[in-house]
Design a protein around this motif. Structure first.
Motif, PDB file in Angstrom:
ATOM      1  N   ILE A  51       0.829  -1.213   0.000  1.00 49.93           N
ATOM      2  CA  ILE A  51       0.000   0.000   0.000  1.00 49.93           C
ATOM      3  C   ILE A  51       0.861   1.259   0.000  1.00 49.93           C
ATOM      4  O   ILE A  51       0.393   2.334   0.365  1.00 49.93           O
ATOM      5  CB  ILE A  51      -0.972   0.025   1.207  1.00 49.93           C
ATOM      6  CG1 ILE A  51      -0.214  -0.206   2.512  1.00 49.93           C
ATOM      7  CG2 ILE A  51      -2.081  -1.014   1.037  1.00 49.93           C
ATOM      8  CD1 ILE A  51      -1.040   0.045   3.765  1.00 49.93           C
ATOM      9  N   ASP A 149       0.201   9.551   6.172  1.00 50.38           N
ATOM     10  CA  ASP A 149      -0.154   8.331   5.431  1.00 50.38           C
ATOM     11  C   ASP A 149      -0.210   7.169   6.421  1.00 50.38           C
ATOM     12  O   ASP A 149       0.589   6.244   6.339  1.00 50.38           O
ATOM     13  CB  ASP A 149       0.876   8.077   4.317  1.00 50.38           C
ATOM     14  CG  ASP A 149       0.425   6.991   3.355  1.00 50.38           C
ATOM     15  OD1 ASP A 149      -0.742   6.577   3.422  1.00 50.38           O
ATOM     16  OD2 ASP A 149       1.263   6.560   2.537  1.00 50.38           O
ATOM     17  N   LYS A 152      -6.354   5.807   8.865  1.00 50.35           N
ATOM     18  CA  LYS A 152      -7.211   6.885   8.337  1.00 50.35           C
ATOM     19  C   LYS A 152      -8.156   7.458   9.408  1.00 50.35           C
ATOM     20  O   LYS A 152      -8.526   8.632   9.340  1.00 50.35           O
ATOM     21  CB  LYS A 152      -8.026   6.395   7.138  1.00 50.35           C
ATOM     22  CG  LYS A 152      -7.225   5.582   6.112  1.00 50.35           C
ATOM     23  CD  LYS A 152      -5.978   6.282   5.625  1.00 50.35           C
ATOM     24  CE  LYS A 152      -5.034   5.331   4.890  1.00 50.35           C
ATOM     25  NZ  LYS A 152      -3.654   5.845   4.810  1.00 50.35           N
ATOM     26  N   ASP A 175      -2.209  11.249   2.115  1.00 49.94           N
ATOM     27  CA  ASP A 175      -2.567  10.237   1.125  1.00 49.94           C
ATOM     28  C   ASP A 175      -3.959   9.678   1.472  1.00 49.94           C
ATOM     29  O   ASP A 175      -4.416   9.776   2.607  1.00 49.94           O
ATOM     30  CB  ASP A 175      -1.530   9.101   1.146  1.00 49.94           C
ATOM     31  CG  ASP A 175      -1.699   8.132  -0.029  1.00 49.94           C
ATOM     32  OD1 ASP A 175      -2.202   8.555  -1.088  1.00 49.94           O
ATOM     33  OD2 ASP A 175      -1.314   6.953   0.114  1.00 49.94           O
ATOM     34  N   ASN A 176      -4.620   9.144   0.476  1.00 47.49           N
ATOM     35  CA  ASN A 176      -5.859   8.370   0.669  1.00 47.49           C
ATOM     36  C   ASN A 176      -7.049   9.202   1.144  1.00 47.49           C
ATOM     37  O   ASN A 176      -7.756   8.794   2.066  1.00 47.49           O
ATOM     38  CB  ASN A 176      -5.619   7.206   1.660  1.00 47.49           C
ATOM     39  CG  ASN A 176      -4.423   6.358   1.272  1.00 47.49           C
ATOM     40  OD1 ASN A 176      -3.421   6.343   1.985  1.00 47.49           O
ATOM     41  ND2 ASN A 176      -4.502   5.701   0.133  1.00 47.49           N
TER      42      ASN A 176
HETATM   43 MG    MG Z   1      -1.472   5.588   1.687  1.00 50.28          MG
END
Ligand code: MG
Ligand code: DHB
Length: 231
Positions: A51, A149, A152, A175-176
Motif C-alpha cells: 500500500i 499516510d 485513516k 494520502d488516501n
Molecule cells: Mg497511503
C-alpha cells in the motif's frame, strides 16, 4: 443505442490507456532505483500490504519538499520506508526526516530501507502511536513539510497536529483522501472513508489552509490532498 459489448470494450481500452500512460509517466518522471525496488520487495517478503505510494507520488513529494526549501520533514506512517526514502532524498545533508511508526515490525523493515539508501543519518524513526509521539514534538517544530499516510481514522487528529507543528509556507500532504469515492458518501460507509471525509472537511473549513485534492493512486481511485499553510 450503444451495444453493451461496445461499452465494455471501450472501458477496457480506456483502462489500458490509463495504465500505459501511468507506466510511461513513471518511467520518464519517477523511475525507481534499486533501493526503492528493494523496499517494495522487503515489504512483500515481510508480509506487509503493498500500500505504499506510487513512484509519481514519491516524486511529487520531492518536488513539494524542494519548493518549500524543506530542511525538516515530518512523516506520519513509515510503513517500509518507501515514501520516507523519496522524502529524505529531497533534504540537504544537514536536513532531517522524523518519521512516526506504530508497528515495531514495520519500523524494522523501514530502518533497513533507510540504511540501504545511505539515509540512516538523515532519518529519525520514532516508534509508538503517532498521536502520543506528536504531542512531544513541539520543541522540534516547525516542520517545512508534513506527510500523513497512516491509520485513516486518526486523520483529523493528525491534521490538528500538522497545523500546530507547521509555519506559514509549510506544506501538508495526506494520502488516501478519496477512498474510491467512499469519502464523498454520506454517511461514509467505513472508518477509513469517515476519517478521510472528516480530514477533507477540516481542511476546507480552515481559513489558514489553501488546499486541493486529486486522484493519483490505485488507478485514480484514491489520491493526495495538498495544503499550504497561509500566513
Ligand atoms: Mg497511503
Ligand atoms: C491502505 C492504506 C494506505 O495508506 C493506502 O495508501 C492504501 C490502502 C489501507 O490501509 O487499506
Amino acid at each position: 443505442m450503444t451495444h453493451p459489448q461496445a461499452n465494455l470494450t471501450q472501458l477496457q481500452t480506456e483502462a489500458a490507456q490509463r495504465s500505459l500512460i501511468e507506466r510511461e509517466l513513471t518511467a520518464r518522471f519517477a523511475p525507481e532505483d534499486e533501493v526503492l525496488r528493494d523496499a517494495q520487495a522487503r515489504a512483500s517478503a515481510a508480509g506487509m500490504p503493498a500500500i505504499q505510494i506510487s513512484p509519481v507520488q514519491g516524486k511529487l513529494l520531492q518536488v513539494l519538499a524542494t519548493a518549500c526549501g524543506a530542511r525538516k520533514i515530518l512523516e506520519i506512517g513509515a510503513l517500509a520506508g518507501y515514501s520516507g526514502t523519496w522524502l529524505a532524498r529531497a533534504l540537504p545533508p544537514e536536513g532531517r526526516l522524523i518519521t512516526l511508526e506504530v508497528s515495531a515490525k514495520h519500523a524494522g523493515v523501514a530502518r533497513e530501507t533507510y540504511a540501504q539508501a545511505g539515509l540512516a543519518d538523515r532519518v529519525d524513526l520514532r516508534l509508538g502511536p503517532a498521536l502520543e509521539t506528536l504531542a512531544g514534538l513541539t520543541g522540534e517544530a516547525p516542520f517545512d513539510l508534513i506527510f500523513i499516510d497512516a491509520d485513516k481514522g486518526n486523520y483529523p487528529g493528525y491534521l490538528d497536529w500538522a497545523v500546530k507543528l507547521s509555519r506559514p509556507g509549510s506544506i501538508i500532504v495526506a494520502d488516501n483522501v478519496i477512498r474510491s469515492g467512499r469519502a464523498f458518501q454520506s454517511p461514509p460507509p467505513d472508518e477509513s472513508a469517515e476519517g478521510a471525509a472528516a480530514y477533507n472537511a477540516k481542511l476546507l473549513a480552515n481559513p489558514r489552509l489553501l488546499s486541493v485534492a486529486f486522484p493519483m493512486d490505485d488507478g485514480g481511485l484514491d489520491g493526495f490532498a495538498i495544503s499550504v499553510v497561509l500566513p
